[in-house]
Design a protein around this motif. Structure first.
Motif, PDB file in Angstrom:
ATOM      1  N   UNK A   1       0.791  -1.068  -0.509  1.00 21.25           N
ATOM      2  CA  UNK A   1      -0.326   0.077   0.294  1.00 21.25           C
ATOM      3  C   UNK A   1       0.929   1.138   0.025  1.00 21.25           C
ATOM      4  N   UNK A   2       0.768   2.471  -0.530  1.00 18.08           N
ATOM      5  CA  UNK A   2       0.875   3.169  -0.508  1.00 18.08           C
ATOM      6  C   UNK A   2       1.127   3.952   0.658  1.00 18.08           C
ATOM      7  N   UNK A   3       1.531   4.324   2.200  1.00 14.55           N
ATOM      8  CA  UNK A   3       1.650   4.517   3.419  1.00 14.55           C
ATOM      9  C   UNK A   3       2.153   6.431   3.694  1.00 14.55           C
ATOM     10  N   UNK A   4       4.158   5.999   2.764  1.00 12.19           N
ATOM     11  CA  UNK A   4       4.157   7.871   2.978  1.00 12.19           C
ATOM     12  C   UNK A   4       4.392   8.448   1.835  1.00 12.19           C
ATOM     13  N   UNK A   5       4.758   7.547   0.420  1.00 11.95           N
ATOM     14  CA  UNK A   5       4.296   8.516  -0.702  1.00 11.95           C
ATOM     15  C   UNK A   5       6.051   9.374  -0.428  1.00 11.95           C
ATOM     16  N   UNK A   6       6.786   9.023   0.379  1.00  5.00           N
ATOM     17  CA  UNK A   6       8.338   9.572   0.560  1.00  5.00           C
ATOM     18  C   UNK A   6       8.413   9.813  -0.979  1.00  5.00           C
ATOM     19  N   UNK A   7       8.622  11.511  -0.979  1.00  4.64           N
ATOM     20  CA  UNK A   7       9.175  11.514  -2.546  1.00  4.64           C
ATOM     21  C   UNK A   7      10.012  12.892  -2.202  1.00  4.64           C
ATOM     22  N   UNK A   8      10.412  13.013  -1.953  1.00 11.06           N
ATOM     23  CA  UNK A   8      11.494  13.804  -2.367  1.00 11.06           C
ATOM     24  C   UNK A   8      13.210  13.554  -0.643  1.00 11.06           C
ATOM     25  N   UNK A   9      14.352  14.260  -1.618  1.00 12.16           N
ATOM     26  CA  UNK A   9      15.508  13.888  -0.189  1.00 12.16           C
ATOM     27  C   UNK A   9      16.614  15.665  -0.611  1.00 12.16           C
ATOM     28  N   UNK A  10      16.953  16.165   0.577  1.00 13.86           N
ATOM     29  CA  UNK A  10      17.841  17.195  -0.095  1.00 13.86           C
ATOM     30  C   UNK A  10      18.502  16.911   0.868  1.00 13.86           C
ATOM     31  N   UNK A  11      20.114  16.696   0.997  1.00 11.65           N
ATOM     32  CA  UNK A  11      21.105  17.008   2.070  1.00 11.65           C
ATOM     33  C   UNK A  11      20.912  18.776   2.102  1.00 11.65           C
ATOM     34  N   UNK A  12      21.005  19.010   3.653  1.00 14.44           N
ATOM     35  CA  UNK A  12      20.626  20.327   4.168  1.00 14.44           C
ATOM     36  C   UNK A  12      21.999  21.505   4.384  1.00 14.44           C
ATOM     37  N   UNK A  13      22.528  22.366   4.677  1.00 18.78           N
ATOM     38  CA  UNK A  13      23.213  23.174   4.652  1.00 18.78           C
ATOM     39  C   UNK A  13      24.032  22.349   6.315  1.00 18.78           C
ATOM     40  N   UNK A  14      23.086  22.222   7.189  1.00 20.93           N
ATOM     41  CA  UNK A  14      24.158  21.517   8.759  1.00 20.93           C
ATOM     42  C   UNK A  14      24.233  20.713   8.510  1.00 20.93           C
ATOM     43  N   UNK A  15      23.766  20.011   7.755  1.00 18.80           N
ATOM     44  CA  UNK A  15      24.255  17.796   7.347  1.00 18.80           C
ATOM     45  C   UNK A  15      23.196  17.033   7.251  1.00 18.80           C
ATOM     46  N   UNK A  16      21.624  17.701   7.843  1.00 24.07           N
ATOM     47  CA  UNK A  16      20.315  16.881   7.899  1.00 24.07           C
ATOM     48  C   UNK A  16      20.029  16.522   6.960  1.00 24.07           C
ATOM     49  N   UNK A  17      19.065  15.764   6.724  1.00 21.93           N
ATOM     50  CA  UNK A  17      18.470  15.372   4.961  1.00 21.93           C
ATOM     51  C   UNK A  17      17.082  15.822   5.518  1.00 21.93           C
ATOM     52  N   UNK A  18      16.088  16.841   4.788  1.00 20.08           N
ATOM     53  CA  UNK A  18      14.897  17.004   4.421  1.00 20.08           C
ATOM     54  C   UNK A  18      14.400  16.054   3.605  1.00 20.08           C
ATOM     55  N   UNK A  19      13.031  15.443   4.043  1.00 21.30           N
ATOM     56  CA  UNK A  19      12.128  14.763   3.504  1.00 21.30           C
ATOM     57  C   UNK A  19      11.364  15.000   3.250  1.00 21.30           C
ATOM     58  N   UNK A  20      10.533  14.715   2.364  1.00 20.21           N
ATOM     59  CA  UNK A  20       8.876  15.207   2.183  1.00 20.21           C
ATOM     60  C   UNK A  20       8.286  13.937   2.107  1.00 20.21           C
ATOM     61  N   UNK A  21       7.855  13.896   3.504  1.00 23.84           N
ATOM     62  CA  UNK A  21       6.667  12.601   3.032  1.00 23.84           C
ATOM     63  C   UNK A  21       5.171  13.291   3.204  1.00 23.84           C
TER      64      UNK A  21
END
Length: 422
Positions: free
Chosen positions: A206-226
């Motif tokens: 099933x399509x639960x999260x539909x996670x559709x984007x990832x970026x590495x931010x300047x602070x080192x964290x990953x940004x995810x679009x859920x």
């Protein structure tokens, strides 16, 4: 006698409506077109990825005259995020539908007739040959495509895998060096679930999260679009904990099934807020709207937005089958129309990440809604493109509906006539 007359009239109506539909098809403008305003778009070529309504996705590079100067169109595929690398090659996310003979047995459980291969490809610019790839198999193409990829500074590649509700990073050898599973951080018993809630995990395919984007931010964290949670989150790579949340599940006045969030230098978040038919710039701490452009009178299901250095915003207006660039006053200064179900657009003269630009506080917002009836008709027109040729718009749908109604009444009368004879 009365029934025969009515059936004769219905037959003529079906015939005439069919002829009218044919004329509409011949008269429809099915070509791609482009235009720009006097002050013009920001300089540079434009890279456009096209998901398509079927399996004819493609990647296009347009020059400043909006001519296609480079094209990649893999067979039986949909094409999603793409970027140009420092070496000039293109990194692109592709999902290909395969016949069962090419599928592993464990991926033929849900849909025996086919499986998919989700692929991250690096294409040599001159030859279009694949010089690097990372891929995996999955059950079905709908909601199992790979939507976003990002080449990191150290040469690794960040990927989101919506079919398996995960984000991952692979090195040049294709080894997974970092992996984040949504179930461990958004599922039952997690800190996020306790604070924000969200849709329960139904399990399986099933399509639960539909996670559709990832970026590495300047602070080192990953940004995810859920997407299905209506949130954009930051994840600390070491602990994999969620350190910031923009939006909240079900709080659709902030975000509603968003795509391609991009964090600007000033700390705001530019997001294609798809189900709200707008592009919105939000304060990433308070969720306050700083700037917005859209409403169904201007956009229909946008899925990408980039703020250019001069303050213009490049927008993928998916269900209007176009890419537009608006200036600081919200006026369209460039558009590329007739490209069927575009997904992303990048101005290649602008760095993929982190560049100087104009904040939304200095831009003019524009919002133009439509009536509920007009909105419903526009939605029907958009969905029709998944079934009918792309030239079938609202007038053609009405003609087709008339044919169907007249045809059904004719068949009903014919059945009654046959029944009475028996």
């Amino acid at each position: 006698m009365e029934r025969r007359r009515r059936m004769r009239h219905l037959a003529w109506a079906v015939l005439l409506l069919g002829l009218a539909l044919g004329v509409q098809g011949l008269a429809a403008n099915q070509s791609v077109s482009a235009s720009s305003a006097a002050d013009g778009p920001y300089e540079g070529h434009t890279l456009v990825s096209v998901q398509s309504y079927g399996l004819d996705g493609k990647l296009l590079e347009l020059n400043e005259e909006s001519e296609v100067v480079w094209k990649y169109d893999p067979p039986n595929s949909r094409v999603f995020d793409a970027e140009q690398l420092d070496n000039g090659n293109f990194l692109v996310a592709v999902t290909t539908k395969l016949p069962p003979s090419e599928c592993p047995e464990n991926q033929l459980v849900l849909v025996p007739g086919h499986c998919i291969e989700a692929k991250v490809l690096e294409l040599d610019y001159e030859t279009k040959e694949v010089v690097w790839n990372y891929s995996w198999y999955d059950e079905k193409i709908t909601h199992h495509e790979v939507h976003d990829v990002d080449r990191l500074e150290n040469g690794n590649t960040a990927i989101v895998d919506m079919g398996n509700d995960r984000a991952l990073v692979v090195n040049e050898s294709g080894e997974i060096v970092w992996e984040w599973h949504a179930e461990n951080h958004l599922g039952e018993g997690t800190a996020f679930r306790e604070k924000y809630g969200g849709p329960p995990n139904p399990g399986g395919e099933a399509d639960w999260t539909h996670v559709n984007d990832i970026d590495k931010l300047e602070n080192g964290n990953f940004q995810l679009s859920i997407r299905n949670f209506d949130v954009v989150i930051e994840v600390a790579p070491e602990t994999k904990n969620i350190t910031n949340v923009v939006g909240a599940p079900g709080k659709t006045e902030v975000l509603d099934h968003q795509h391609n969030p991009y964090k600007l230098r000033g700390g705001t978040l530019l997001v294609a807020d798809s189900e709200n038919d707008r592009v919105v710039e939000l304060n990433a701490t308070t969720d306050e709207i700083v700037w917005q452009y859209g409403g169904r009178g201007l956009l229909h299901w946008p899925r990408d937005a980039d703020r250019l250095p001069n303050g213009n915003t490049l927008i993928v207006d998916t269900f209007n089958n176009r890419v537009v660039e608006i200036n600081q006053r919200g006026e369209v200064v460039w558009k590329y129309e007739g490209v069927m179900m575009p997904y992303t657009a990048d101005r290649l003269s602008v760095p993929e990440e982190d560049h100087e630009t104009v904040p939304g506080t200095e831009l003019r917002s524009r919002y133009s809604g439509v009536s509920s009836l007009e909105g419903t008709l526009k939605q029907a027109e958009a969905y029709a493109a998944f079934v009918f040729p792309t030239w079938v718009k609202l007038p053609e749908l009405l003609t087709l509906a008339g044919m169907v109604v007249c045809g059904l009444v004719f068949l009903l009368d014919l059945s009654l006539a046959v029944f009475r004879r028996e």
